[in-house]
Every structure is written in C-alpha cells, then in structure tokens.
Design a protein around this motif. Structure first.
Motif, PDB file in Angstrom:
ATOM      1  N   LYS A 157       0.886  -1.087   0.078  1.00 24.30           N
ATOM      2  CA  LYS A 157      -0.042   0.199   0.070  1.00 24.30           C
ATOM      3  C   LYS A 157       0.762   1.269   0.009  1.00 24.30           C
ATOM      4  CE  LYS A 157      -3.975  -2.214   2.376  1.00 24.30           C
ATOM      5  NZ  LYS A 157      -4.782  -2.159   3.275  1.00 24.30           N
ATOM      6  N   ILE A 158       0.598   2.080  -0.858  1.00 28.74           N
ATOM      7  CA  ILE A 158       1.223   3.463  -0.814  1.00 28.74           C
ATOM      8  C   ILE A 158       0.302   4.603  -0.579  1.00 28.74           C
ATOM      9  CG2 ILE A 158       2.529   4.829  -2.343  1.00 28.74           C
ATOM     10  CD1 ILE A 158       3.632   2.446  -3.842  1.00 28.74           C
ATOM     11  N   LEU A 159       0.609   5.378   0.396  1.00 24.96           N
ATOM     12  CA  LEU A 159      -0.541   6.408   0.539  1.00 24.96           C
ATOM     13  C   LEU A 159      -0.019   7.813   0.116  1.00 24.96           C
ATOM     14  CD1 LEU A 159      -1.099   4.976   4.470  1.00 24.96           C
ATOM     15  CD2 LEU A 159      -2.346   4.207   2.437  1.00 24.96           C
ATOM     16  N   PHE A 160      -0.857   8.249  -0.446  1.00 24.33           N
ATOM     17  CA  PHE A 160      -0.697   9.641  -1.044  1.00 24.33           C
ATOM     18  C   PHE A 160      -1.899  10.495  -0.491  1.00 24.33           C
ATOM     19  CE2 PHE A 160       0.586   7.165  -4.548  1.00 24.33           C
ATOM     20  CZ  PHE A 160       1.649   7.687  -4.946  1.00 24.33           C
ATOM     21  N   ASP A 161      -1.576  11.795  -0.134  1.00 22.80           N
ATOM     22  CA  ASP A 161      -2.425  12.954   0.376  1.00 22.80           C
ATOM     23  C   ASP A 161      -3.653  13.228  -0.436  1.00 22.80           C
ATOM     24  OD1 ASP A 161      -3.784  14.637   1.851  1.00 22.80           O
ATOM     25  OD2 ASP A 161      -1.663  15.793   2.684  1.00 22.80           O
TER      26      ASP A 161
ATOM     27  N   ILE B 253      -4.597  16.411  -4.005  1.00 16.56           N
ATOM     28  CA  ILE B 253      -4.835  16.121  -5.136  1.00 16.56           C
ATOM     29  C   ILE B 253      -5.622  17.244  -5.920  1.00 16.56           C
ATOM     30  CG2 ILE B 253      -6.280  14.515  -6.910  1.00 16.56           C
ATOM     31  CD1 ILE B 253      -5.748  12.441  -4.713  1.00 16.56           C
ATOM     32  N   THR B 254      -4.996  17.632  -6.844  1.00 14.33           N
ATOM     33  CA  THR B 254      -5.566  18.819  -7.626  1.00 14.33           C
ATOM     34  C   THR B 254      -6.889  18.331  -8.489  1.00 14.33           C
ATOM     35  OG1 THR B 254      -4.509  18.411  -9.921  1.00 14.33           O
ATOM     36  CG2 THR B 254      -3.269  19.752  -8.138  1.00 14.33           C
TER      37      THR B 254
ATOM     38  N   ILE C  76       6.831  19.436   3.897  1.00 17.98           N
ATOM     39  CA  ILE C  76       7.397  18.261   3.471  1.00 17.98           C
ATOM     40  C   ILE C  76       6.097  17.594   3.024  1.00 17.98           C
ATOM     41  CG2 ILE C  76       8.346  15.986   3.568  1.00 17.98           C
ATOM     42  CD1 ILE C  76      10.166  17.249   5.800  1.00 17.98           C
ATOM     43  N   ILE C  77       6.080  17.107   1.665  1.00 15.93           N
ATOM     44  CA  ILE C  77       5.065  16.442   1.185  1.00 15.93           C
ATOM     45  C   ILE C  77       5.397  14.952   1.582  1.00 15.93           C
ATOM     46  CG2 ILE C  77       3.658  15.339  -0.849  1.00 15.93           C
ATOM     47  CD1 ILE C  77       4.097  18.053  -2.040  1.00 15.93           C
ATOM     48  N   GLN C  78       4.654  13.945   2.198  1.00 14.27           N
ATOM     49  CA  GLN C  78       4.995  12.665   2.460  1.00 14.27           C
ATOM     50  C   GLN C  78       4.243  11.740   1.947  1.00 14.27           C
ATOM     51  OE1 GLN C  78       4.021  11.843   6.690  1.00 14.27           O
ATOM     52  NE2 GLN C  78       5.584  10.239   6.816  1.00 14.27           N
TER      53      GLN C  78
ATOM     54  N   LEU D 155      -0.475  13.832  -9.395  1.00  8.31           N
ATOM     55  CA  LEU D 155      -1.629  14.179  -8.549  1.00  8.31           C
ATOM     56  C   LEU D 155      -1.606  15.605  -8.007  1.00  8.31           C
ATOM     57  CD1 LEU D 155      -1.538  10.664  -6.312  1.00  8.31           C
ATOM     58  CD2 LEU D 155      -3.277  11.614  -8.197  1.00  8.31           C
ATOM     59  N   TYR D 156      -0.361  15.907  -7.861  1.00  7.71           N
ATOM     60  CA  TYR D 156      -0.411  17.170  -7.082  1.00  7.71           C
ATOM     61  C   TYR D 156       0.053  18.540  -7.943  1.00  7.71           C
ATOM     62  CZ  TYR D 156       0.235  13.894  -3.013  1.00  7.71           C
ATOM     63  OH  TYR D 156      -0.043  12.878  -2.100  1.00  7.71           O
TER      64      TYR D 156
END
Length: 422
Positions: A35-39, A43-44, A188-190, A229-230
């Motif tokens: 699993k990879i978790l994006f914020d 997301i634009t 920091i974008i994590q 995404l960003y």
C-alpha cells in the motif's frame, strides 16, 4: 521454497483516501499487497478530471514496486495481468530489474544472465498517458529531502535559481529531514509506503532471498505519480557524478550499489516517460559535481551543521536510528567524515559527528576499501576512490589529525607509497 511464476496481479487507487493498493503473487498461491498512501487533500482538480490517465501511470509504479517481492524467489517466468507492455517497454524493465538488482545477485551468488524477461505483446498500444498541463500553471518541482549535505546544497541551488519547489519524503520524516525543511521554511509532502508484513516475515525464512533493491528507482516512480496528482512537472534528487562508479564486476556486468542514482538510470527513465507521452522529468542539479565538490559547497552553510546526517541507519524500515545521527561504523559514515574533514575545521567536525572517526583503528579496513587499497568499494552510497584520496590529502595537509591511526595509515600507504613510486 520455489515458484514457477511471479505475477503482477492488479492495482487499485482509492481517490477518496489516497490509498494505492499493489497486488502480486507467486503462482497464484502466495499473495502480497503493498500500500502506498498519497495525500488526498493535495490532489488537484485537474488530476481528478483525468483519473483514467493517472491510473494508467500507476501501472508503471506497480511494476517497479514489485521488485521487492520478485527478489524473494526470483522465478524465471514473469506474468503481467494489470496491463500490457510493448517490446521496447519490456526491454526497459529487463534492464531496470537486472541492473537494479545487481548487488542482490552478487551477494546471493545468482547468475542472472537471461533470468529477467518481462513479457510483451505485439498488439500492446503505445499509450499517450497523462494529461495536458494548463499553459498558465506555474511550473513546480518536487525535491527529495534526505537530511544530508546533498539535499541542502541542491535546495540552496534551487533557491538561487528562483525555482518553485516542494520537499517530498518517501517514508518516515526523520528529525534531520524536518529540520532541513524548517531551515528552508518549506513543508514536506509525505508519501507513506507500507510493505506487506508477509514479505518482512518471509525475509527471515531460510529459503527466501533478501538483499538490496533499487530504492531510488522506486522513489522516482512514486514522485512521478505524486507529480501528476499534486501538479508538479519534475522530480529532482540531489545525485552526483560519483554515483556512476560501480563496485565490482560479476557475471560480466558492473555491479553498482547506486545504479538507480546513476546518470544511466536517469536517462533511461526520462526516455521511458517521454515515449509514454508524459510531461515529467527526473533530474539532478548536482549531477556535474562529485561528492567532494558538493562538500566544499556545503561547508559554507554552517547553520546546517547541527542537523545534517548521511548515515543510512537513520532511514531503515525498522525505524532504529543511531543515537548521535552517525553510527560511525558504516562505510557511508566514514566516507562522509573524510570528505568533511577536507574543508571543515576539526572542532566543528567533533560537533557534527560527536567524535573523531580517524581515531578508531578498527575502521582501517573500511578506509582501505574506500581508498582502493584492498577489497571492493563498500556497498554504500559513497563516492570514488579518487575523491576519497583527495579529501584525506587535504585533511592531512591541515595537520589536525597527524597522530590518528587512520591518518597515519593513509600517510604511510598512500602519500608515502605514491611518493616512492613516482
């Protein structure tokens, strides 16, 4: 334990939670899900309007993240169910897996020649992925933050050139990374990566293989997805020319611990994404410099001395960190100490590292390997033997370490030996 096939089964992205699930199996019997978790908050709107295109990009992240699971058993057959590759794309993945796992193959004494063969289809479409950027959208970069000298120098160069950038971190945000971002007044974008716990359990078993994977390649594909995404146009990692030097030759191939940091991988990645029709670049603004040149630049920024670290034990999956930011026992620590000693006074060196590594006679074998006197270059992110010798020569000229065992060894086996042979 053996397997006939490694299967890239499927992947799914939850646009509400930002969770990307990557599914793999061996022979449809042993299953894994990473699993990879994006914020989701970052997301634009443009990304949300182009969901299908971005989900196609995630397929390539599915492929690179699979390397951590594939290496457990290394079956010769590879099956891809989540999409299809053209012959040219399959050749890219053959190269990335073979060279990226080079150190792993050497340490496990696996003859990898002819082992990696990604399947391809003659009817696979050459998709134009991604989406068209708005012309009036300001270009923005993602800069990998590592908490070390390279990140700091790279960020300084970004500021000087007026580039708009955000720091990005894969995994935990170590205090040195956060302190670096704070100094630059940046957030920091994590991206959080959750390895399947079953893989971690497998790695303790007798017949399961384990070892180094091309982590920078994995991170680069993660930042590719994050960029779309960003709303970022490029990812920048503070990578230097020294990463191009390998460690040894095995099965007729140069084995390079830093292969996915090399200019070769950078060029392969950018050609790959360009052929996919993606408007995204991966690069380094330090590529023309070697490690020693970067340290010379870093030595100007004393405000970062109390927070800098390059010891990889700070960034392990287990989460354990050396008490004083530097373990002092690995090739990376000893290499960086030598480079810093070329330009930073001894009193400040002791404040940075907590002690004088040149005093530790037990580290002489590692210094010998770093200098090219005996053994192979350590499997660490270290520079060339030439710049190691240059750094210690400069430190020797300062006369601050004349009585230390490591420096005495260097003066005898390198400086005097070179003088006698000339």
């Amino acid at each position: 334990m053996t397997a006939q096939s490694f299967i890239f089964d499927s992947y799914h992205f939850d646009w509400n939670s930002g969770e990307l699930s990557l599914r793999y199996s061996f022979d449809d019997q042993e299953f894994f899900t990473e699993k990879i978790l994006f914020d989701p908050e970052k997301i634009t709107q443009q990304a949300k309007e182009n969901k299908k295109s971005i989900e196609q990009i995630m397929f390539h992240l599915h492929l690179i993240a699979g390397v951590s699971y594939y290496k457990s058993l290394c079956p010769k057959n590879i099956e891809i169910r989540s999409s299809e590759l053209t012959e040219k794309q399959a050749q890219f993945w053959n190269t990335v897996y073979t060279k990226g796992l080079g150190e792993f193959f050497y340490e496990n004494q696996i003859d990898f020649r002819g082992l990696i063969n990604f399947p391809y289809s003659d009817t696979a479409p050459i998709r134009s992925l991604g989406y068209a950027r708005d012309d009036d959208t300001e270009k923005k970069s993602l800069l990998g933050v590592g908490g070390g000298k390279d990140t700091i120098v790279s960020a300084k160069k970004m500021e000087e050139s007026g580039k708009n950038f955000d720091f990005i971190c894969i995994g935990k945000i170590h205090p040195s990374k956060q302190a670096t971002a704070d100094q630059f007044k940046k957030n920091i974008i994590q991206i959080q990566r959750q390895i399947d716990p079953k893989l971690i359990e497998w790695n303790t078993k007798e017949n399961v293989l384990n070892g180094h994977v091309p982590i920078t390649a994995i991170n680069t594909f993660m930042t590719l997805v994050a960029g779309y995404l960003y709303g970022h146009n490029e990812s920048i990692y503070a990578l230097e020319s020294s990463a191009d030097e390998g460690n040894l030759i095995f099965c007729d191939m140069e084995i390079n611990h830093q292969w996915s940091k090399s200019s070769e991988f950078e060029q392969l990645f950018n050609n790959y994404t360009k052929n996919l029709g993606l408007d995204f670049q991966f690069s380094s603004n330090l590529r023309k410099w070697n490690e020693l040149r970067i340290v010379k630049e870093f030595a100007q920024y004393s405000e970062f001395f109390p927070i800098v670290t390059s010891c990889n034990k700070n960034f392990t999956l287990e989460g354990t960190s050396p008490e004083n930011r530097w373990c002092g026992k690995c090739g990376k620590c000893e290499f960086v100490f030598a480079l810093f000693s070329a330009y930073i006074p001894k009193a400040q060196m002791l404040e940075i590292f907590g002690r004088n590594f040149y005093e530790d006679y037990t580290s002489i074998p590692t210094f010998n390997a770093l200098l090219g006197l005996e053994g192979n270059k350590p499997f660490e992110c270290v520079g060339t033997q030439k710049e190691m010798r240059q750094a210690m020569s400069l430190a020797s000229q300062s006369r601050q370490y004349d009585l230390d065992p490591v420096m005495l060894m260097f003066q005898r086996d390198v400086i005097q030996a070179d003088h006698l042979s000339s």
